[in-house]
Design an enzyme around this catalytic site. Structure first.
Site, PDB file in Angstrom:
ATOM      1  N   HIS A  13      -5.050  -7.778  -2.928  1.00  0.00           N
ATOM      2  CA  HIS A  13      -4.318  -7.838  -1.639  1.00  0.00           C
ATOM      3  C   HIS A  13      -5.133  -8.664  -0.654  1.00  0.00           C
ATOM      4  O   HIS A  13      -6.132  -8.191  -0.106  1.00  0.00           O
ATOM      5  CB  HIS A  13      -4.118  -6.424  -1.080  1.00  0.00           C
ATOM      6  N   HIS A  15      -4.885 -11.855   2.628  1.00  0.00           N
ATOM      7  CA  HIS A  15      -4.148 -12.793   3.493  1.00  0.00           C
ATOM      8  C   HIS A  15      -4.961 -14.077   3.573  1.00  0.00           C
ATOM      9  O   HIS A  15      -6.082 -14.064   4.107  1.00  0.00           O
ATOM     10  CB  HIS A  15      -3.960 -12.205   4.896  1.00  0.00           C
ATOM     11  N   LYS A  98       6.731  -7.956  -1.701  1.00  0.00           N
ATOM     12  CA  LYS A  98       6.086  -7.124  -0.688  1.00  0.00           C
ATOM     13  C   LYS A  98       7.118  -6.570   0.286  1.00  0.00           C
ATOM     14  O   LYS A  98       7.918  -7.324   0.842  1.00  0.00           O
ATOM     15  CB  LYS A  98       5.054  -7.972   0.066  1.00  0.00           C
ATOM     16  N   HIS A 135       3.822  -1.909   2.309  1.00  0.00           N
ATOM     17  CA  HIS A 135       3.110  -1.560   3.548  1.00  0.00           C
ATOM     18  C   HIS A 135       3.698  -0.222   3.984  1.00  0.00           C
ATOM     19  O   HIS A 135       4.830  -0.164   4.470  1.00  0.00           O
ATOM     20  CB  HIS A 135       3.287  -2.628   4.637  1.00  0.00           C
ATOM     21  N   HIS A 173      -3.316  -0.672   0.759  1.00  0.00           N
ATOM     22  CA  HIS A 173      -4.316  -0.290   1.764  1.00  0.00           C
ATOM     23  C   HIS A 173      -4.088   1.117   2.315  1.00  0.00           C
ATOM     24  O   HIS A 173      -3.813   1.292   3.498  1.00  0.00           O
ATOM     25  CB  HIS A 173      -4.393  -1.314   2.903  1.00  0.00           C
ATOM     26  N   ASP A 246      -7.303  -6.563   1.795  1.00  0.00           N
ATOM     27  CA  ASP A 246      -6.493  -6.758   3.008  1.00  0.00           C
ATOM     28  C   ASP A 246      -7.265  -7.597   4.031  1.00  0.00           C
ATOM     29  O   ASP A 246      -7.077  -7.435   5.240  1.00  0.00           O
ATOM     30  CB  ASP A 246      -6.040  -5.430   3.617  1.00  0.00           C
TER      31      ASP A 246
HETATM   32  O1  DOR Z   1      -4.266  -5.307   9.751  1.00  0.00           O
HETATM   33  C1  DOR Z   1      -3.393  -5.930   9.176  1.00  0.00           C
HETATM   34  N1  DOR Z   1      -3.337  -7.277   9.206  1.00  0.00           N
HETATM   35  N2  DOR Z   1      -2.457  -5.251   8.505  1.00  0.00           N
HETATM   36  C2  DOR Z   1      -1.388  -5.855   7.977  1.00  0.00           C
HETATM   37  O2  DOR Z   1      -0.577  -5.176   7.411  1.00  0.00           O
HETATM   38  C3  DOR Z   1      -1.188  -7.317   8.126  1.00  0.00           C
HETATM   39  C4  DOR Z   1      -2.450  -7.991   8.361  1.00  0.00           C
HETATM   40  C5  DOR Z   1      -2.271  -9.420   8.843  1.00  0.00           C
HETATM   41  O3  DOR Z   1      -1.472 -10.153   8.267  1.00  0.00           O
HETATM   42  O4  DOR Z   1      -2.985  -9.800   9.774  1.00  0.00           O
HETATM   43 ZN    ZN Z   2      -2.234  -6.880   4.219  1.00  0.00          ZN
END
Ligand code: DOR
Ligand code: ZN
Length: 343
Positions: A13, A15, A98, A135, A173, A246
């Site tokens: 997971h 980003h 997702k 989520h 998460h 995450d």
């Molecule tokens: O803290 C987070 N940041 N939780 C999420 O679900 C998305 C993520 C983000 O894309 O910045």
């Molecule tokens: Zn995330």
């Protein structure tokens, strides 16, 4: 123990964002992980298999020379995702879809407004064996933000699992004892990812002695009893719990402001931070299962064959990393971490 050799881990997971930000995020991920499940919450989101393939190509364009890194792509479920997109996703090698409840977190505006709206898509995913990544927070403004995960289990997740018993689901998460207990008791089709920051910190890190925006993520950090339950789950040896950072970069100006974005960045030192958490629990011998075996087993992918070695050696985390034309503040900025990957 001063040395720990592991099968190379994967991040289930992450980003990575897009554009110039990939220069930082992909280099960090590829320095540690062989593969990563890439979140689709771009603006606009990745909603078709075709968009996922194009995004994948942009990520691959930023893999540093000499590194091997395989981005595993996901699609963002919306109220309007057509059920036949599942066939295209499967054919394109998309790894999962997702579910963001609309309004739950960063770039979730296009998310699902009511779970019933995606039942036909979930049916197709169950048939074609594509996992659902969740989520897990309700967005009902009447529910306290610290309770949103626990209420999601009751209102959405438990009924969903009962309705789609063959659908593989990753509760992403997780942050509460309630979630760890739920996953432990659920059928083998249900797993969870755990972040390094939720294993290492409770909400005091965010709120005691001043507001620390770089510890603000969603789901928000919880109580110490929750952190302890997450640590027990991660180090239990149960294949239902595996690594998902995450790691979520935001420009510093969007974190250090009156209404800051949710997301903690950990990709710069992810496996080292997990090693700290596992050591705290006296369970360094369980790190390899969590980081390198249980994830691929759940996703039905081969385990990696190369290895990394962690050595006990403190280093100072930089105050900032570049991010596109700005900067990001990593977790533990300007402080020490006790483990280091042997170059
Ligand atoms: O803290 C987070 N940041 N939780 C999420 O679900 C998305 C993520 C983000 O894309 O910045
Ligand atoms: Zn995330």
């Amino acid at each position: 123990m001063n040395n720990l050799t592991l099968i190379r881990p994967d991040d289930w997971h992450i980003h990575l964002r897009d554009g110039a930000a990939l220069g930082t995020t992909v280099a960090h991920a590829a320095a540690q992980f062989a593969r990563a499940i890439v979140m689709p919450n771009l603006a606009p989101p990745v909603v078709t298999a075709e968009q996922a393939l194009a995004y994948r190509a942009r990520i691959l364009g930023h893999v540093p020379a000499g590194a091997k890194f395989e981005p595993l792509m996901t699609l963002y479920l919306t109220d309007n995702t057509p059920a036949d997109e599942i066939l295209r996703a499967k054919a394109a090698g998309v790894a999962a879809l997702k579910l963001y409840p609309a309004g739950a977190t960063t770039h979730s505006e296009s998310g699902v407004t009511a779970i019933e709206k995606v039942y036909p898509v979930l049916e197709a995913m169950q048939t074609h064996d594509l996992p659902l990544l969740v989520h897990g927070e309700v967005t009902d403004p009447a529910i306290d933000i610290f309770d949103r995960e626990a209420v999601f289990i009751e209102r959405v997740l438990a009924p969903l699992i009962a309705r789609f018993p063959a659908l593989r689901v990753v509760f992403e998460h997780i942050t509460t004892r309630a979630a760890a207990d739920f996953v432990t008791a659920a059928p083998a089709t249900v797993a969870a990812t755990l972040t390094a920051h939720h294993l290492l910190y409770n909400r005091n890190a965010l709120l005691a002695g001043g507001v620390r925006p770089h510890y603000y993520c969603l789901p928000v950090l919880k109580r110490e009893a929750d952190r302890q339950a997450l640590l027990r789950a991660a180090t239990s040896g149960s294949p239902k719990f595996f690594l998902g950072t995450d790691s979520a970069p935001h420009d510093r100006a969007r974190k250090e402001t009156a209404c800051g974005c949710a997301g903690s960045y950990t990709a710069h030192a992810a496996i080292e931070l997990y090693a700290e958490a596992f050591e705290q629990a006296g369970a360094l011998d369980r790190l390899e299962g969590f980081a390198s075996r249980f994830g691929p087993d759940f996703y039905r992918l081969p385990r990696n064959t190369d290895r990394i070695t962690l050595v006990r050696q403190s280093w100072d985390i930089p105050e900032r990393y570049p991010l596109a034309d700005g900067a990001l503040v990593p977790l533990r900025a300007g402080a020490r971490v006790d483990w280091r990957i042997q170059p």
